[in-house]
Enzyme design. Structure first.
Site, PDB file in Angstrom:
ATOM      1  N   ASN A  10       0.860  -1.186   0.000  1.00  0.00           N
ATOM      2  CA  ASN A  10       0.000   0.000   0.000  1.00  0.00           C
ATOM      3  C   ASN A  10       0.901   1.243   0.000  1.00  0.00           C
ATOM      4  OD1 ASN A  10      -1.457   2.261   1.023  1.00  0.00           O
ATOM      5  ND2 ASN A  10      -3.076   0.888   1.706  1.00  0.00           N
ATOM      6  N   ASP A  12      -0.083   4.476  -0.118  1.00  0.00           N
ATOM      7  CA  ASP A  12      -0.773   5.724   0.259  1.00  0.00           C
ATOM      8  C   ASP A  12       0.158   6.728   0.938  1.00  0.00           C
ATOM      9  OD1 ASP A  12      -3.080   4.488  -0.602  1.00  0.00           O
ATOM     10  OD2 ASP A  12      -3.927   4.199   1.407  1.00  0.00           O
ATOM     11  N   HIS A  13       1.029   6.214   1.812  1.00  0.00           N
ATOM     12  CA  HIS A  13       1.787   7.158   2.641  1.00  0.00           C
ATOM     13  C   HIS A  13       3.000   7.747   1.935  1.00  0.00           C
ATOM     14  CE1 HIS A  13      -1.128   6.778   5.607  1.00  0.00           C
ATOM     15  NE2 HIS A  13      -0.945   5.487   5.744  1.00  0.00           N
ATOM     16  N   ARG A  21       4.163  18.825   1.029  1.00  0.00           N
ATOM     17  CA  ARG A  21       4.816  20.000   0.460  1.00  0.00           C
ATOM     18  C   ARG A  21       4.208  20.434  -0.873  1.00  0.00           C
ATOM     19  NH1 ARG A  21       9.646  21.627   3.080  1.00  0.00           N
ATOM     20  NH2 ARG A  21       9.028  21.318   5.233  1.00  0.00           N
ATOM     21  N   HIS A  46      -5.562   3.677  -1.820  1.00  0.00           N
ATOM     22  CA  HIS A  46      -6.906   4.027  -1.332  1.00  0.00           C
ATOM     23  C   HIS A  46      -7.235   5.445  -1.795  1.00  0.00           C
ATOM     24  CE1 HIS A  46      -9.679   4.310   2.501  1.00  0.00           C
ATOM     25  NE2 HIS A  46     -10.315   4.650   1.392  1.00  0.00           N
ATOM     26  N   ARG A  48      -9.373   8.191  -1.232  1.00  0.00           N
ATOM     27  CA  ARG A  48     -10.344   8.649  -0.231  1.00  0.00           C
ATOM     28  C   ARG A  48     -11.172   9.787  -0.792  1.00  0.00           C
ATOM     29  NH1 ARG A  48     -10.433   7.977   5.201  1.00  0.00           N
ATOM     30  NH2 ARG A  48      -9.178   6.280   5.972  1.00  0.00           N
ATOM     31  N   ARG A  52      -6.878  12.812   0.652  1.00  0.00           N
ATOM     32  CA  ARG A  52      -5.810  13.259   1.569  1.00  0.00           C
ATOM     33  C   ARG A  52      -4.447  12.703   1.173  1.00  0.00           C
ATOM     34  NH1 ARG A  52      -7.418  10.125   7.111  1.00  0.00           N
ATOM     35  NH2 ARG A  52      -9.409  11.119   6.676  1.00  0.00           N
ATOM     36  N   HIS A  53      -4.418  11.551   0.493  1.00  0.00           N
ATOM     37  CA  HIS A  53      -3.107  11.056   0.015  1.00  0.00           C
ATOM     38  C   HIS A  53      -3.157  10.757  -1.484  1.00  0.00           C
ATOM     39  CE1 HIS A  53      -5.149   7.430   1.376  1.00  0.00           C
ATOM     40  NE2 HIS A  53      -4.805   7.570   2.644  1.00  0.00           N
ATOM     41  N   GLU A  73      -8.562   0.568  -3.194  1.00  0.00           N
ATOM     42  CA  GLU A  73      -9.425   0.602  -2.004  1.00  0.00           C
ATOM     43  C   GLU A  73     -10.365   1.777  -2.154  1.00  0.00           C
ATOM     44  OE1 GLU A  73      -7.525   0.855   1.744  1.00  0.00           O
ATOM     45  OE2 GLU A  73      -6.239  -0.838   1.330  1.00  0.00           O
ATOM     46  N   THR A 103      -7.204   6.508   9.939  1.00  0.00           N
ATOM     47  CA  THR A 103      -7.034   5.398   9.003  1.00  0.00           C
ATOM     48  C   THR A 103      -8.326   4.586   9.061  1.00  0.00           C
ATOM     49  OG1 THR A 103      -5.667   3.479   8.436  1.00  0.00           O
ATOM     50  CG2 THR A 103      -5.917   3.966  10.778  1.00  0.00           C
ATOM     51  N   THR A 104      -8.418   3.533   8.244  1.00  0.00           N
ATOM     52  CA  THR A 104      -9.635   2.720   8.230  1.00  0.00           C
ATOM     53  C   THR A 104      -9.728   1.972   9.553  1.00  0.00           C
ATOM     54  OG1 THR A 104      -9.154   2.459   5.889  1.00  0.00           O
ATOM     55  CG2 THR A 104     -10.937   1.133   6.775  1.00  0.00           C
ATOM     56  N   GLU A 154     -11.101  -9.417   2.889  1.00  0.00           N
ATOM     57  CA  GLU A 154      -9.830  -9.031   3.520  1.00  0.00           C
ATOM     58  C   GLU A 154     -10.122  -8.867   5.000  1.00  0.00           C
ATOM     59  OE1 GLU A 154      -7.198  -6.314   1.562  1.00  0.00           O
ATOM     60  OE2 GLU A 154      -6.494  -5.504   3.478  1.00  0.00           O
ATOM     61  N   HIS A 189      -3.709  -4.641   7.745  1.00  0.00           N
ATOM     62  CA  HIS A 189      -3.821  -3.491   8.650  1.00  0.00           C
ATOM     63  C   HIS A 189      -2.955  -3.701   9.875  1.00  0.00           C
ATOM     64  CE1 HIS A 189      -5.325   0.203  10.398  1.00  0.00           C
ATOM     65  NE2 HIS A 189      -5.866   0.456   9.222  1.00  0.00           N
ATOM     66  N   GLY A 190      -2.002  -2.797  10.048  1.00  0.00           N
ATOM     67  CA  GLY A 190      -1.146  -2.813  11.229  1.00  0.00           C
ATOM     68  C   GLY A 190      -0.115  -3.930  11.232  1.00  0.00           C
ATOM     69  N   GLY A 211       1.042  -1.455   4.381  1.00  0.00           N
ATOM     70  CA  GLY A 211       1.458  -0.131   3.955  1.00  0.00           C
ATOM     71  C   GLY A 211       2.286   0.630   4.963  1.00  0.00           C
TER      72      GLY A 211
HETATM   73  N1  PXP Z   1      -5.912  -3.142   3.928  1.00  0.00           N
HETATM   74  C1  PXP Z   1      -6.851  -2.175   3.993  1.00  0.00           C
HETATM   75  C2  PXP Z   1      -8.225  -2.482   3.482  1.00  0.00           C
HETATM   76  C3  PXP Z   1      -6.549  -0.879   4.498  1.00  0.00           C
HETATM   77  O1  PXP Z   1      -7.495   0.062   4.546  1.00  0.00           O
HETATM   78  C4  PXP Z   1      -5.228  -0.633   4.909  1.00  0.00           C
HETATM   79  C5  PXP Z   1      -4.854   0.733   5.416  1.00  0.00           C
HETATM   80  O2  PXP Z   1      -5.052   1.679   4.451  1.00  0.00           O
HETATM   81  C6  PXP Z   1      -4.277  -1.656   4.797  1.00  0.00           C
HETATM   82  C7  PXP Z   1      -4.654  -2.913   4.333  1.00  0.00           C
HETATM   83  C8  PXP Z   1      -2.854  -1.453   5.188  1.00  0.00           C
HETATM   84  O3  PXP Z   1      -2.758  -1.143   6.528  1.00  0.00           O
HETATM   85  P1  PXP Z   1      -1.377  -0.615   7.102  1.00  0.00           P
HETATM   86  O4  PXP Z   1      -1.111   0.685   6.398  1.00  0.00           O
HETATM   87  O5  PXP Z   1      -1.637  -0.467   8.556  1.00  0.00           O
HETATM   88  O6  PXP Z   1      -0.342  -1.643   6.770  1.00  0.00           O
END
Ligand code: PXP
Length: 240
Positions: A10, A12-13, A21, A46, A48, A52-53, A73, A103-104, A154, A189-190, A211
């Site tokens: 992922n 996004d970040h 910036r 994702h 959104r 935001r990202h 996403e 976050t989600t 998921e 996630h996490g 991510g």
């Molecule tokens: N899967 C889904 C559906 C998510 O929304 C996210 C966070 O955007 C992730 C996976 C990845 O989570 P993390 O960024 O905590 O690894």
């Protein structure tokens, strides 16, 4: 031997840092290409509602410039459905979305929101897009996801990331139930180097989407090393 677990990265970040910036650097598409060269099997992004990202143009470029499968996403809104129908990514993962969240935070209420979700799931499937529902490891939600016709669930590993001992059994039961209903099982996630192993070891798990940890750790070690290291943790736990 079970098939290798796919690693979806992922990005996004990378866009979060770029947007801080307002310029073009760091480019999430360049990061996606590097991630794929380093062993990622797919890219997750994702879009959104508040952008935001990831932005619309990022998704278009991810689709056209990165050869690997793109997992978009999205919330189940008319706006996002139209974007997905136009973009035609490999997969869409439907997630709940609240503007004020960082976050989600939790899984979709598939059972309670079927009137909103069902038309979106069917419309995406009609375009040949694989549909995944991001849910908590909850038996009612899994049964509802199967009944709705999604191909994938998921499983939200956020609670597991907070309380490994208590939540692993819940994930194990959820993964078995989903597989027995014919659903492909993903998780995310996490997840970090420290906690990914027991999730990767669950036999039905086919894909992990990760991510925040990977992008954060890349500051110290670089993206290729981080992806290769995560791959090694996953493969070892899955017996490869
Ligand atoms: N899967 C889904 C559906 C998510 O929304 C996210 C966070 O955007 C992730 C996976 C990845 O989570 P993390 O960024 O905590 O690894």
């Amino acid at each position: 031997m079970r098939p290798a677990i796919r690693l979806g990265v992922n990005i996004d970040h990378v866009a979060t840092v770029r947007n801080a910036r307002g310029g073009q650097h760091p480019d999430p598409v360049a990061a996606a290409l590097l991630a794929v060269q380093s062993g990622a099997d797919g890219i997750t992004a994702h879009l959104r509602e508040d952008r935001r990202h990831i932005r619309d143009t990022d998704l278009e470029r991810l689709r056209s410039e990165v050869g690997a499968p793109l997992n978009m996403e999205m919330a189940a809104t008319q706006e996002m459905l139209a974007i997905a129908q136009n973009l035609r990514p490999h997969a869409c993962c439907l997630v709940p979305e609240r503007r004020e969240e960082l976050t989600t935070e939790g899984g979709l209420d598939v059972a309670g929101q079927s009137i909103v979700l069902t038309p979106t799931v069917h419309a995406l499937k009609e375009q040949g897009i694989r549909v995944s529902l991001f849910i908590d490891p909850d038996p009612t939600q899994i049964a509802a996801a199967a009944a709705m016709g999604a191909q994938v669930v998921e499983l939200h590993t956020g609670a597991y990331a907070q309380d490994r001992v208590g939540e692993l059994e819940r994930l194990r039961r959820a993964a078995s139930q989903a597989a027995s209903l014919g659903l492909e099982v993903h998780a995310g996630h996490g997840l970090t180097y420290d906690n990914v192993g027991p999730v990767a070891a669950l036999a039905p798990v086919r894909e992990l989407n990760i991510g925040h940890f990977l992008i954060g750790q890349a500051i110290f070690d670089g993206l290729p090393t981080v992806i290769q290291t995560m791959r090694a943790h996953i493969d070892k736990a899955a017996g490869h």
